[in-house]
Design an enzyme around this catalytic site. Structure first.
Site, PDB file in Angstrom:
ATOM      1  N   GLY A  55      69.231  26.412  39.161  1.00  0.00           N
ATOM      2  CA  GLY A  55      68.607  27.156  39.336  1.00  0.00           C
ATOM      3  C   GLY A  55      67.152  26.803  38.959  1.00  0.00           C
ATOM      4  O   GLY A  55      65.900  27.336  39.581  1.00  0.00           O
ATOM      5  N   SER A  82      59.233  27.118  40.413  1.00  0.00           N
ATOM      6  CA  SER A  82      57.360  26.322  39.790  1.00  0.00           C
ATOM      7  C   SER A  82      57.675  26.398  38.269  1.00  0.00           C
ATOM      8  O   SER A  82      57.578  27.935  38.298  1.00  0.00           O
ATOM      9  CB  SER A  82      56.353  26.495  41.040  1.00  0.00           C
ATOM     10  OG  SER A  82      55.330  25.879  40.123  1.00  0.00           O
ATOM     11  N   GLY A 125      55.073  25.749  34.620  1.00  0.00           N
ATOM     12  CA  GLY A 125      54.033  24.692  33.926  1.00  0.00           C
ATOM     13  C   GLY A 125      54.118  23.767  33.367  1.00  0.00           C
ATOM     14  O   GLY A 125      54.045  23.977  31.979  1.00  0.00           O
ATOM     15  N   SER A 128      75.504  21.614  38.383  1.00  0.00           N
ATOM     16  CA  SER A 128      74.389  22.088  38.407  1.00  0.00           C
ATOM     17  C   SER A 128      72.997  20.818  38.483  1.00  0.00           C
ATOM     18  O   SER A 128      71.950  21.167  37.417  1.00  0.00           O
ATOM     19  CB  SER A 128      74.514  22.394  36.828  1.00  0.00           C
ATOM     20  OG  SER A 128      75.385  23.152  37.203  1.00  0.00           O
ATOM     21  N   PRO A 129      73.341  20.251  39.512  1.00  0.00           N
ATOM     22  CA  PRO A 129      71.681  18.947  39.294  1.00  0.00           C
ATOM     23  C   PRO A 129      70.681  19.894  40.005  1.00  0.00           C
ATOM     24  O   PRO A 129      69.456  18.739  39.866  1.00  0.00           O
ATOM     25  CB  PRO A 129      72.143  18.140  40.898  1.00  0.00           C
ATOM     26  CG  PRO A 129      73.461  19.983  41.309  1.00  0.00           C
ATOM     27  CD  PRO A 129      74.290  20.085  40.871  1.00  0.00           C
ATOM     28  N   TYR A 132      86.737  30.239  37.180  1.00  0.00           N
ATOM     29  CA  TYR A 132      85.993  30.822  38.087  1.00  0.00           C
ATOM     30  C   TYR A 132      87.056  32.542  38.676  1.00  0.00           C
ATOM     31  O   TYR A 132      86.327  33.578  39.145  1.00  0.00           O
ATOM     32  CB  TYR A 132      84.786  30.362  39.218  1.00  0.00           C
ATOM     33  CG  TYR A 132      85.272  28.780  38.891  1.00  0.00           C
ATOM     34  CD1 TYR A 132      84.363  28.774  37.349  1.00  0.00           C
ATOM     35  CD2 TYR A 132      85.047  28.084  40.032  1.00  0.00           C
ATOM     36  CE1 TYR A 132      83.965  27.908  37.561  1.00  0.00           C
ATOM     37  CE2 TYR A 132      83.952  26.191  39.141  1.00  0.00           C
ATOM     38  CZ  TYR A 132      83.974  26.687  37.979  1.00  0.00           C
ATOM     39  OH  TYR A 132      82.904  25.533  37.767  1.00  0.00           O
TER      40      TYR A 132
END
Length: 283
Positions: free
Chosen positions: A202, A207, A209, A197-198, A55
């Site tokens: 992101g 939201s 569809g 990364s649960p 990182y």
């Protein structure tokens, strides 16, 4: 051979903090000040901090925990090096294990790394060689426990036969379920699954569809929280329902987002909500 506990097993940490994107950009926004994010996590009881050699921010992490080292379960990873900006190579031979550890200790400004991970399985170096070298680091007092990341179930079995593995870090979320067949193997060996990364990097904060997006939106509305908080609560619920040691590891560079993530540990999903999320189609 037993593994020294890294935390009180009667009161294990409920959540960690992934620091992959932690950077000192000089931004005047206090919400995104890296030291503020780390210190807010510690103040909220989130003390499992996770970074990596790859990182490029171990020195920054070291500076942010200076003065509070005794509050931190410090985790870092080795073995992956960038090749250009798009690709990487894996270095898991014994000499690389030792050199990487020394480099991380120096950059972090600490004497011991609490949980040291092989960042990615190697196609060239037998995992037995890697873990034997990591076990030698335990004997030398350089690290306290061994972790593996981006490995197979067979890798875990072979590694654990050399020295007990404390944790395996893999991606797990409502949009990434491939780790689930490995869970019984981890449970049999009392290995912690650290679920990075649960919130699907992101994606689950937004939201969509899909039937999963609709389920997240409905349940979020019912609880008065954000969709990402519900997605993270689903990982917490998995640990409770399975009776298995699972540590969600969301990453954030925002104090406000951190607080929302922490709240997910106290959000309980009922059977109908849990089942709807588990069965929802993410595509």
């Amino acid at each position: 051979m037993t593994v020294e506990p890294l935390w009180n097993t009667d009161h294990p940490p409920r959540q960690g903090l992934g620091l992959m994107r932690l950077r000192d950009t000089g931004d005047a926004d206090a919400d995104r000040d890296p030291a503020a994010v780390v210190h807010a996590a510690l103040d909220l009881g989130i003390n499992v901090l996770d970074t990596a050699e790859m990182y490029g921010n171990e020195e920054l992490v070291g500076r942010t925990i200076a003065g509070r080292r005794d509050e931190v379960t410090l985790c870092t990873k080795f073995g992956v090096r960038w090749v250009g900006s798009e690709d990487f190579s894996v270095h898991a031979d014994a000499a690389s294990v030792v050199a990487s550890c020394e480099g991380s200790l120096r950059r972090l400004g600490v004497d011991t790394i609490d949980l040291y991970y092989l960042h990615h399985r190697s196609e060239d170096t037998p995992i037995e060689e890697t873990v034997t070298a990591m076990a030698d680091l335990i004997d030398a007092g350089k690290i306290r426990a061994i972790g593996l990341s981006n490995v197979t179930e067979e890798d875990v079995r072979r590694a654990h036969a050399v020295h007990p593995v404390f944790a395996v870090q893999e991606q797990w979320s409502l949009t990434s379920r491939s780790v689930e067949p490995m869970l019984p193997t981890l449970a049999e060996r009392d290995v912690v699954l650290v679920a990075h990364s649960p919130t699907g990097h992101g994606v689950l904060h937004r939201s969509t569809g899909t039937s999963l997006g609709a389920a997240l939106a409905d349940i979020a509305d019912a609880h008065g929280v954000a969709a990402g908080t519900v997605a993270l609560a689903w990982i917490h619920e998995q640990g409770r329902r399975r009776g298995q040691r699972i540590l969600p590891l969301p990453g954030t560079t925002s104090v406000n987002h951190l607080r929302a993530n922490v709240s997910a540990a106290d959000l309980h999903l009922d059977d109908a909500q849990f089942d709807r999320l588990t069965s929802a189609d993410p595509t």
